[in-house]
Write a protein that holds these residues in place. Structure first.
Motif, PDB file in Angstrom:
ATOM      1  N   ALA A  25       0.990  -1.723   0.355  1.00 40.29           N
ATOM      2  CA  ALA A  25      -0.205   0.385   0.065  1.00 40.29           C
ATOM      3  C   ALA A  25       0.849   1.239   0.080  1.00 40.29           C
ATOM      4  O   ALA A  25       0.959   1.662   1.041  1.00 40.29           O
ATOM      5  CB  ALA A  25      -1.423   0.069   1.282  1.00 40.29           C
ATOM      6  N   ALA A  26       1.684   1.344  -0.654  1.00 40.83           N
ATOM      7  CA  ALA A  26       2.736   2.692  -1.863  1.00 40.83           C
ATOM      8  C   ALA A  26       2.052   4.312  -0.866  1.00 40.83           C
ATOM      9  O   ALA A  26       2.258   4.946  -0.866  1.00 40.83           O
ATOM     10  CB  ALA A  26       3.131   2.494  -2.431  1.00 40.83           C
ATOM     11  N   GLY A  27       0.505   4.168  -1.356  1.00 36.31           N
ATOM     12  CA  GLY A  27      -0.597   5.462  -1.289  1.00 36.31           C
ATOM     13  C   GLY A  27      -0.928   5.470   0.253  1.00 36.31           C
ATOM     14  O   GLY A  27      -1.691   6.540   0.455  1.00 36.31           O
ATOM     15  N   LEU A  28      -0.314   4.675   1.247  1.00 40.35           N
ATOM     16  CA  LEU A  28      -0.351   4.615   2.407  1.00 40.35           C
ATOM     17  C   LEU A  28       0.596   4.915   3.606  1.00 40.35           C
ATOM     18  O   LEU A  28       1.198   5.468   4.079  1.00 40.35           O
ATOM     19  CB  LEU A  28      -1.739   3.861   3.163  1.00 40.35           C
ATOM     20  N   PRO A  77       2.649   0.217  16.199  1.00 42.73           N
ATOM     21  CA  PRO A  77       1.094  -0.071  16.816  1.00 42.73           C
ATOM     22  C   PRO A  77       0.944   1.178  17.969  1.00 42.73           C
ATOM     23  O   PRO A  77       2.435   1.298  18.173  1.00 42.73           O
ATOM     24  CB  PRO A  77       1.251  -1.499  17.084  1.00 42.73           C
ATOM     25  N   ASP A  78      -0.120   1.114  18.355  1.00 50.20           N
ATOM     26  CA  ASP A  78       0.175   2.730  19.560  1.00 50.20           C
ATOM     27  C   ASP A  78      -1.182   2.572  20.163  1.00 50.20           C
ATOM     28  O   ASP A  78      -2.691   3.036  19.406  1.00 50.20           O
ATOM     29  CB  ASP A  78       0.131   3.797  18.271  1.00 50.20           C
ATOM     30  N   GLY A  79      -1.369   1.638  20.911  1.00 48.90           N
ATOM     31  CA  GLY A  79      -3.053   1.112  21.160  1.00 48.90           C
ATOM     32  C   GLY A  79      -3.596   0.394  20.722  1.00 48.90           C
ATOM     33  O   GLY A  79      -3.263  -0.098  20.094  1.00 48.90           O
ATOM     34  N   ASP A  80      -5.213   1.346  20.025  1.00 56.10           N
ATOM     35  CA  ASP A  80      -5.886  -0.028  19.423  1.00 56.10           C
ATOM     36  C   ASP A  80      -5.559   1.019  17.789  1.00 56.10           C
ATOM     37  O   ASP A  80      -6.682   0.747  17.252  1.00 56.10           O
ATOM     38  CB  ASP A  80      -7.461   0.908  20.107  1.00 56.10           C
ATOM     39  N   SER A  81      -4.782   1.511  17.455  1.00 55.81           N
ATOM     40  CA  SER A  81      -4.277   2.109  16.236  1.00 55.81           C
ATOM     41  C   SER A  81      -2.821   2.093  16.148  1.00 55.81           C
ATOM     42  O   SER A  81      -2.155   1.144  16.748  1.00 55.81           O
ATOM     43  CB  SER A  81      -4.503   3.692  16.319  1.00 55.81           C
ATOM     44  N   TRP A  82      -3.173   2.261  14.960  1.00 51.21           N
ATOM     45  CA  TRP A  82      -1.365   1.985  14.389  1.00 51.21           C
ATOM     46  C   TRP A  82      -0.815   3.752  13.491  1.00 51.21           C
ATOM     47  O   TRP A  82      -1.259   4.532  12.816  1.00 51.21           O
ATOM     48  CB  TRP A  82      -1.372   1.214  13.120  1.00 51.21           C
ATOM     49  N   GLN A  83       0.742   3.692  13.674  1.00 51.46           N
ATOM     50  CA  GLN A  83       1.014   5.091  13.572  1.00 51.46           C
ATOM     51  C   GLN A  83       1.943   3.986  12.136  1.00 51.46           C
ATOM     52  O   GLN A  83       2.081   3.731  12.043  1.00 51.46           O
ATOM     53  CB  GLN A  83       2.301   5.536  14.536  1.00 51.46           C
ATOM     54  N   VAL A  84       1.448   5.210  11.167  1.00 50.07           N
ATOM     55  CA  VAL A  84       2.447   4.893   9.702  1.00 50.07           C
ATOM     56  C   VAL A  84       3.397   6.506   8.744  1.00 50.07           C
ATOM     57  O   VAL A  84       1.724   7.928   9.174  1.00 50.07           O
ATOM     58  CB  VAL A  84       1.634   4.156   9.307  1.00 50.07           C
ATOM     59  N   GLN A  85       4.420   6.843   8.471  1.00 48.63           N
ATOM     60  CA  GLN A  85       4.148   7.470   7.555  1.00 48.63           C
ATOM     61  C   GLN A  85       4.590   7.112   6.683  1.00 48.63           C
ATOM     62  O   GLN A  85       4.342   6.559   5.592  1.00 48.63           O
ATOM     63  CB  GLN A  85       5.737   7.853   7.917  1.00 48.63           C
ATOM     64  N   ALA A  86       3.181   8.823   6.386  1.00 45.42           N
ATOM     65  CA  ALA A  86       2.176   8.459   4.594  1.00 45.42           C
ATOM     66  C   ALA A  86       2.331   9.249   4.087  1.00 45.42           C
ATOM     67  O   ALA A  86       2.657   9.932   4.128  1.00 45.42           O
ATOM     68  CB  ALA A  86       0.616   8.297   4.958  1.00 45.42           C
ATOM     69  N   PRO A  87       2.468   8.790   2.645  1.00 46.93           N
ATOM     70  CA  PRO A  87       3.191  10.346   1.131  1.00 46.93           C
ATOM     71  C   PRO A  87       2.820  11.561   1.676  1.00 46.93           C
ATOM     72  O   PRO A  87       2.842  12.783   1.269  1.00 46.93           O
ATOM     73  CB  PRO A  87       2.669   9.896   0.400  1.00 46.93           C
ATOM     74  N   PHE A  88       1.327  11.281   2.270  1.00 50.23           N
ATOM     75  CA  PHE A  88       0.365  13.076   2.915  1.00 50.23           C
ATOM     76  C   PHE A  88       1.363  13.175   4.345  1.00 50.23           C
ATOM     77  O   PHE A  88       0.161  14.813   5.009  1.00 50.23           O
ATOM     78  CB  PHE A  88      -0.367  12.832   3.203  1.00 50.23           C
ATOM     79  N   GLY A  89       2.346  12.730   4.685  1.00 46.08           N
ATOM     80  CA  GLY A  89       2.123  13.131   6.557  1.00 46.08           C
ATOM     81  C   GLY A  89       2.336  11.926   7.664  1.00 46.08           C
ATOM     82  O   GLY A  89       1.119  10.381   7.356  1.00 46.08           O
TER      83      GLY A  89
END
Length: 133
Positions: free
Chosen positions: A32-35, A42-54
């Motif tokens: 998923a290069a677009g994301l 992992p960050d609690g009940d979510s996930w953190q990632v560097q996307a092309p838009f921040g």
């Protein structure tokens, strides 16, 4: 209501396998290069990632037997973009469906570019999963 595009691709793998692999956030940078352009953390009940838009926070639908992989992308601005995504049976394989919803203020060209990016990601997903057979 805003315009939507349903982008889908047939994948010659059983739905359970497609769902398990594509639904694992740790696999996002592979397809998923677009994301996801970096490691997903992992960050609690979510996930953190560097996307092309921040930098973004991702929240996925709970694991389920229906192939639903909807996810919310929370932008740095706090805006949340909902992305419906499904895996459904198609014979002995799967149909992977992503519903792209046009965001407010998005131009026709931006919407089309977003659709092309999703289509490219789906092609990558198909290639990776079918190579596992």
């Amino acid at each position: 209501m805003t315009p939507v595009k349903h982008l889908s691709i047939s994948i010659n793998r059983p739905p359970a396998e497609v769902y398990a692999w594509a639904g694992n956030p740790l696999n996002l940078p592979q397809w998923a290069a677009g994301l996801a352009r970096s490691q997903v953390s992992p960050d609690g009940d979510s996930w953190q990632v560097q996307a092309p838009f921040g930098r973004v926070r991702l929240r996925f639908a709970p694991a389920n037997d229906f192939g639903v992989m909807d996810h919310d992308v929370e932008l740095e601005t706090g805006e949340v973009v909902h992305n419906p995504m499904r895996v459904v049976p198609n014979g002995t394989g799967s149909e992977f469906i992503f519903t792209l919803i046009r965001q407010p203020g998005m131009t026709d060209a931006q919407f089309e570019a977003d659709a092309q990016a999703v289509a490219a990601d789906l092609q990558t997903l198909k290639r990776l999963l079918e190579a596992q057979s």
